[in-house]
Design a protein around this motif. Structure first.
Motif, PDB file in Angstrom:
ATOM      1  N   GLY A 194       0.884  -1.020   0.030  1.00  0.00           N
ATOM      2  CA  GLY A 194       0.102  -0.155  -0.020  1.00  0.00           C
ATOM      3  C   GLY A 194       0.877   1.368   0.146  1.00  0.00           C
ATOM      4  N   GLY A 195       0.032   2.810   0.226  1.00  0.00           N
ATOM      5  CA  GLY A 195       1.113   3.216   0.550  1.00  0.00           C
ATOM      6  C   GLY A 195       1.818   3.428   1.446  1.00  0.00           C
ATOM      7  N   PHE A 196       1.525   3.223   2.486  1.00  0.00           N
ATOM      8  CA  PHE A 196       3.003   3.413   3.782  1.00  0.00           C
ATOM      9  C   PHE A 196       3.315   2.171   3.312  1.00  0.00           C
ATOM     10  CE2 PHE A 196      -1.392   5.641   4.927  1.00  0.00           C
ATOM     11  CZ  PHE A 196      -0.497   6.881   5.107  1.00  0.00           C
ATOM     12  N   GLY A 197       3.334   1.227   2.268  1.00  0.00           N
ATOM     13  CA  GLY A 197       4.912  -0.233   2.668  1.00  0.00           C
ATOM     14  C   GLY A 197       4.464  -1.166   2.585  1.00  0.00           C
ATOM     15  N   SER A 198       4.723  -2.332   2.873  1.00  0.00           N
ATOM     16  CA  SER A 198       4.590  -3.607   2.380  1.00  0.00           C
ATOM     17  C   SER A 198       3.739  -4.627   3.333  1.00  0.00           C
ATOM     18  CB  SER A 198       5.629  -4.396   1.631  1.00  0.00           C
ATOM     19  OG  SER A 198       6.075  -3.989   0.401  1.00  0.00           O
ATOM     20  N   VAL A 199       3.489  -5.493   3.522  1.00  0.00           N
ATOM     21  CA  VAL A 199       2.830  -6.748   4.157  1.00  0.00           C
ATOM     22  C   VAL A 199       3.512  -7.865   4.153  1.00  0.00           C
ATOM     23  CG1 VAL A 199       1.144  -7.679   5.561  1.00  0.00           C
ATOM     24  CG2 VAL A 199       1.247  -5.128   4.915  1.00  0.00           C
ATOM     25  N   PHE A 200       3.859  -8.578   4.983  1.00  0.00           N
ATOM     26  CA  PHE A 200       4.845 -10.109   4.632  1.00  0.00           C
ATOM     27  C   PHE A 200       4.092 -11.120   6.027  1.00  0.00           C
ATOM     28  CE2 PHE A 200       7.579  -6.360   3.401  1.00  0.00           C
ATOM     29  CZ  PHE A 200       8.165  -6.914   3.089  1.00  0.00           C
ATOM     30  N   LYS A 201       4.102 -12.219   5.557  1.00  0.00           N
ATOM     31  CA  LYS A 201       3.208 -13.675   5.978  1.00  0.00           C
ATOM     32  C   LYS A 201       4.811 -13.825   7.092  1.00  0.00           C
ATOM     33  CE  LYS A 201       0.652 -17.708   6.459  1.00  0.00           C
ATOM     34  NZ  LYS A 201       0.624 -18.768   5.579  1.00  0.00           N
ATOM     35  N   GLY A 202       4.154 -14.436   8.060  1.00  0.00           N
ATOM     36  CA  GLY A 202       5.007 -14.766   8.724  1.00  0.00           C
ATOM     37  C   GLY A 202       4.671 -15.108  10.076  1.00  0.00           C
ATOM     38  N   THR A 203       5.213 -16.172  10.645  1.00  0.00           N
ATOM     39  CA  THR A 203       5.119 -17.984  11.541  1.00  0.00           C
ATOM     40  C   THR A 203       5.912 -18.019  12.691  1.00  0.00           C
ATOM     41  OG1 THR A 203       4.570 -19.407  10.082  1.00  0.00           O
ATOM     42  CG2 THR A 203       4.394 -20.474  12.019  1.00  0.00           C
ATOM     43  N   LEU A 204       4.911 -17.179  13.756  1.00  0.00           N
ATOM     44  CA  LEU A 204       6.440 -17.199  15.621  1.00  0.00           C
ATOM     45  C   LEU A 204       7.004 -18.409  15.337  1.00  0.00           C
ATOM     46  CD1 LEU A 204       4.179 -14.885  17.178  1.00  0.00           C
ATOM     47  CD2 LEU A 204       6.164 -14.066  15.857  1.00  0.00           C
ATOM     48  N   PRO A 205       7.856 -18.988  16.921  1.00  0.00           N
ATOM     49  CA  PRO A 205       7.957 -20.406  16.827  1.00  0.00           C
ATOM     50  C   PRO A 205       7.179 -20.468  17.664  1.00  0.00           C
ATOM     51  CG  PRO A 205      10.221 -18.514  17.746  1.00  0.00           C
ATOM     52  CD  PRO A 205       8.337 -17.400  16.871  1.00  0.00           C
ATOM     53  N   ASN A 206       5.724 -20.129  18.552  1.00  0.00           N
ATOM     54  CA  ASN A 206       4.709 -20.978  18.238  1.00  0.00           C
ATOM     55  C   ASN A 206       3.846 -21.635  17.468  1.00  0.00           C
ATOM     56  OD1 ASN A 206       4.175 -18.404  18.276  1.00  0.00           O
ATOM     57  ND2 ASN A 206       2.992 -19.176  20.605  1.00  0.00           N
ATOM     58  N   SER A 207       4.073 -21.872  16.222  1.00  0.00           N
ATOM     59  CA  SER A 207       3.771 -21.763  14.586  1.00  0.00           C
ATOM     60  C   SER A 207       2.356 -20.549  14.236  1.00  0.00           C
ATOM     61  CB  SER A 207       2.533 -23.096  15.019  1.00  0.00           C
ATOM     62  OG  SER A 207       3.808 -23.819  15.252  1.00  0.00           O
TER      63      SER A 207
END
Length: 792
Positions: free
Chosen positions: A501-514
């Motif tokens: 979007g206009g303010f930046g990008s969004v990325f998918k992630g997974t924390l250590p607890n899934s």
């Protein structure tokens, strides 16, 4: 000549009379108690409309029984009145509620001892009967003249104020209708909070605490408050104040008899109004004073800190423990906390100070004239009764036990640093070091050092992993400050982009607890920095099922990240306007529209400050695994204090969804969000952008089509998204179309509140035909030229 009765006939006659008598004893009349017909065990009476029921009940987590009134058909057992709240019963089957010979309703325990009575004075035996009315009022009437009311539960309420009841004062007898909270959620005994009308005869009410302290409009210790204009909503409440020679009182009614509504003086200290939602089978909070629990006077007691955004809300300050641990665990925090180590000042010892950062200061401070923080600290130390101090150019000290300590959220500029007095021993950190003699050869020493290094490395790794994982503990509501390296690892070096979007990008992630997250990377300059601070300070402090959950953020050098829960079904925009294998059916769209409305209602009316989102559009509505909507992207949001009705700001939002007041330059209200919501509602119906024109004609503008078909009574199913193949409930479609048209009215005063929108979509309120806004009339008159600003 006598009549001879056959023995068999006589026996049958007696048997019939016995069963008749037995049946009448069980039923006790539908809604009435007569002399000689006691209630015991699981026997009950029910009001004529079967809304209320009276009998014995046992609260959750309790072994005690009480006589009470509750909603009969509500599956969540909800008690509205209790008779013997001071003296509970051990066994309902050996206890009873009955009319005594002197006409009083009385409750007797298993030992035949009277534990409660209506206490009327009557000289005639068996002269009364009791009836449970459709309003939930238990009334004791004269048998010789049933219009005479001798006693009624509405004059002796417990914690619940029902429609038709009074919050009042009799000027002649000085008797009041006072509502007192339960002691706790499982104990109906009177608690510390009372709701009462001002005995001086004004249109004011007190929320009392332990008989003297009370709350008002956000100031401690307050004096008075009145029911605000939001209680005078003709679409829902009819709140009335009556003053005459005999009495002053508030009373209220609801516009539809089908609506179940009640005020409760809650054991938490809040006065709440709730309404029953049949669809979700739960009580919905629609109004409360004070609006946040931490504004309740002495909620956490002495030396208890209140955090509106954590679970539990109350915690003892460091160095303190609950005065009564059992009550603290049960949720009653009013008795507060005590020191684990007593102060040493009076014993000739030394004390020190522990700083508590970013809190709202307690009440009853004493100001001193000093020149520095050191002088302020010294002045407090010299006085053994001084419990804390703060210095921010001026010195304030406290000479009594501290009440109303409230932790504030990130970005709240009202916070101050409080220096709390503690015993010096509390400030000492002991470090024990064990000296070991090393006797052995160099190989043995090297092996020991190597082993120790491995162990320490493992401990450090575990601690860092635990620290990172703690961000997703379900019992913690506080925001987490993530390290950039942790986010880079969670997102696999930002390899899976969800959007931009206009303010930046969004990325998918997974924390250590899934747990899956969405990490939003913001540009760290200009508007990006401003959006970052706005989003953290607004959505980071509130929680609602229809608002995106902000887990935490990263603030490292020039790097700015916002970390959210991952929404597997993406944005509403991707389902409406892009090729998507999942077609949202009409029922799902209605649920999405209702969920968004509930989220906006929460922002506008149920937060401490009114939050105006300023950018409602399908791109900012995310869908979870069950297609429940969650409003996101609060970077443009504005906070509007409850003492103000408007806020002046620069133009924000997206063309096509902007209300006309944005362009005119006048200060905006929450009704700007209502306009945007209405424009988005049209797109949920049609499945295409409002401004998407097929034939290069302005009369193809979708809101204008809806207005035209509504006004002429034409078929509305043709307006639906083609992918739905006209599969929709016509009544629901008509309601949604009307709501959308009301939301986009030119004058913000003509637009409904989001609370009204929710009630209309739920079917609790009817909606009439909306007028046609002027910008749509312009389109109708000049279809080829069009209006330069429809949707603005």
């Amino acid at each position: 000549m006598g009549i001879r009765v056959q023995p068999g006939f006589f026996f049958l006659h007696v048997l019939v009379l016995f069963f008749l008598s037995f049946y009448m004893h069980l039923s006790i009349g539908v809604d009435t108690i007569f002399p000689g017909q006691p209630i015991s065990g699981n026997q009950t009476i029910t009001s004529q409309d079967e809304r209320f029921e009276l009998g014995f009940f046992k609260p959750n987590n309790s072994q005690n029984y009480y006589i009470g009134i509750w909603y009969k058909k509500v599956p969540v057992h909800t008690v509205v009145w209790v008779a013997n709240r001071y003296k509970p019963l051990a066994d309902p089957f050996s206890s009873k509620l009955e009319l005594s010979v002197n006409g009083n309703l009385v409750v007797q325990n298993q030992s035949k001892i009277q534990v409660w009575s209506t206490s009327i004075i009557s000289s005639t035996l068996n002269s009364t009967f009791a009836v449970l009315e459709d309003s939930g009022n238990l009334v004791l009437r004269s048998r010789s003249n049933s219009s005479v009311v001798l006693w009624q539960s509405f004059d002796h309420p417990t914690d619940t104020w029902l429609p038709g009841g009074k919050l009042g004062l009799n000027k002649l007898t000085r008797k009041q209708q006072i509502y007192s909270s339960w002691s706790s959620y499982d104990d109906p005994a009177p608690g510390p909070f009372l709701l009462k009308l001002d005995p001086n005869g004004t249109r004011q009410y007190f929320i009392m605490w332990n008989g003297d302290k009370h709350w008002t409009c956000g100031i401690w210790p307050g004096r008075v408050s009145v029911f605000g204009p939001d209680m005078l909503d003709d679409n829902y409440n009819n709140m009335t104040y009556v003053s005459n020679e005999e009495e002053n009182y508030f009373t209220y009614s609801v516009t539809k008899t089908s609506i179940l509504s009640r005020f409760v003086m809650d054991s938490s200290g809040q006065l709440r109004q709730l309404t029953w939602l049949e669809d979700s089978q739960q009580w919905d909070l629609i109004w409360s004073r004070p609006q946040q629990q931490c504004e309740i006077y002495a909620l956490c007691g002495e030396y208890g800190g209140c955090n509106q955004f954590s679970v539990p809300t109350c915690k003892c300050l460091q160095g303190f423990e609950p005065r009564f641990p059992t009550e603290w665990i049960s949720g009653n925090h009013s008795h507060g906390c005590v020191r684990t180590t007593p102060l040493q000042c009076r014993k000739g010892g030394k004390d020190g100070f522990r700083m508590i950062p970013n809190i709202r200061l307690p009440a009853n401070a004493v100001s001193l004239t000093v020149r520095s923080s050191k002088e302020c600290e010294a002045a407090c130390l010299e006085n053994c009764t001084c419990t804390a101090y703060t210095f921010d150019g001026e010195c304030s000290i406290w000479l009594e036990n501290l009440l109303n300590i409230q932790y504030l959220s990130f970005g709240d500029n009202l916070g101050k640093d409080l220096h709390l007095r503690v015993a010096a021993v509390e400030l000492v950190v002991y470090r024990s070091r064990t000296k070991r003699r090393i006797n052995g050869d160099i190989v043995g020493a090297a092996a020991g050092v190597a082993t120790l290094t491995v162990i320490l490395g493992f401990i450090i790794w575990k601690c860092r992993r635990r620290q990172f994982s703690s961000a997703v503990k379900p019992t913690e509501d506080l925001l987490v400050l993530y390290k950039y390296s942790d986010l880079r690892k969670a997102t696999k070096n930002f390899s899976e982009k969800l959007g931009e979007g206009g303010f930046g990008s969004v990325f998918k992630g997974t924390l250590p607890n899934s747990a899956e997250i969405a990490a939003k990377k913001l540009k760290c300059h200009g508007q990006g920095e401003k959006q970052f601070r706005t989003e953290v300070s607004t959505i980071g402090t509130i929680h609602h099922i229809n608002l995106i959950r902000l887990r935490g953020f990263c603030l490292e050098g020039t790097k700015r990240f916002l970390v959210y829960e991952y929404m597997p079904n993406g944005s509403l925009e991707s389902h409406l306007f892009q090729k998507n294998p999942r077609i949202l059916d009409w029922k799902t769209r209605c649920q999405i529209a209702l969920g968004i409305a509930r989220g906006l209602e929460y922002l506008h009316e149920k937060c401490r400050d009114c939050i105006i989102h300023c950018d409602i559009k399908p791109e900012n509505i995310l869908l979870d695994a069950g297609y429940n909507p969650q409003i996101s992207d609060f970077g443009l949001a504005k906070l509007l204090g409850r003492d103000f009705s408007r806020v002046l700001t620069t133009v924000k939002g997206t063309r096509g969804y902007l209300a006309p007041e944005w362009i005119s330059g006048i200060a905006i209200t929450a009704k700007a969000d209502v306009f945007s919501y209405g424009m988005m509602l049209f797109e949920i119906i049609s499945g295409r952008r409002n401004w998407e024109i097929k034939d290069d004609r302005m009369n193809d503008y979708f809101p204008a089509q809806v207005m035209k078909k509504l006004s002429t009574g034409e078929e509305l199913l043709t307006l639906l998204d083609e992918k739905l193949e006209q599969n929709a409930d016509i009544e629901e479609l008509t309601r949604v179309c009307k709501v959308a048209c009301w939301c986009i009215q030119d004058d913000e005063g003509d637009r409904p509140s989001m609370k009204s929108v929710v009630q209309i979509l739920e079917g609790a309120l009817d909606v009439i035909m909306p007028p046609i806004p002027s910008f749509i009339e312009n389109i109708a008159e000049n279809p080829e030229e069009g209006s330069p600003t429809p949707g603005f």
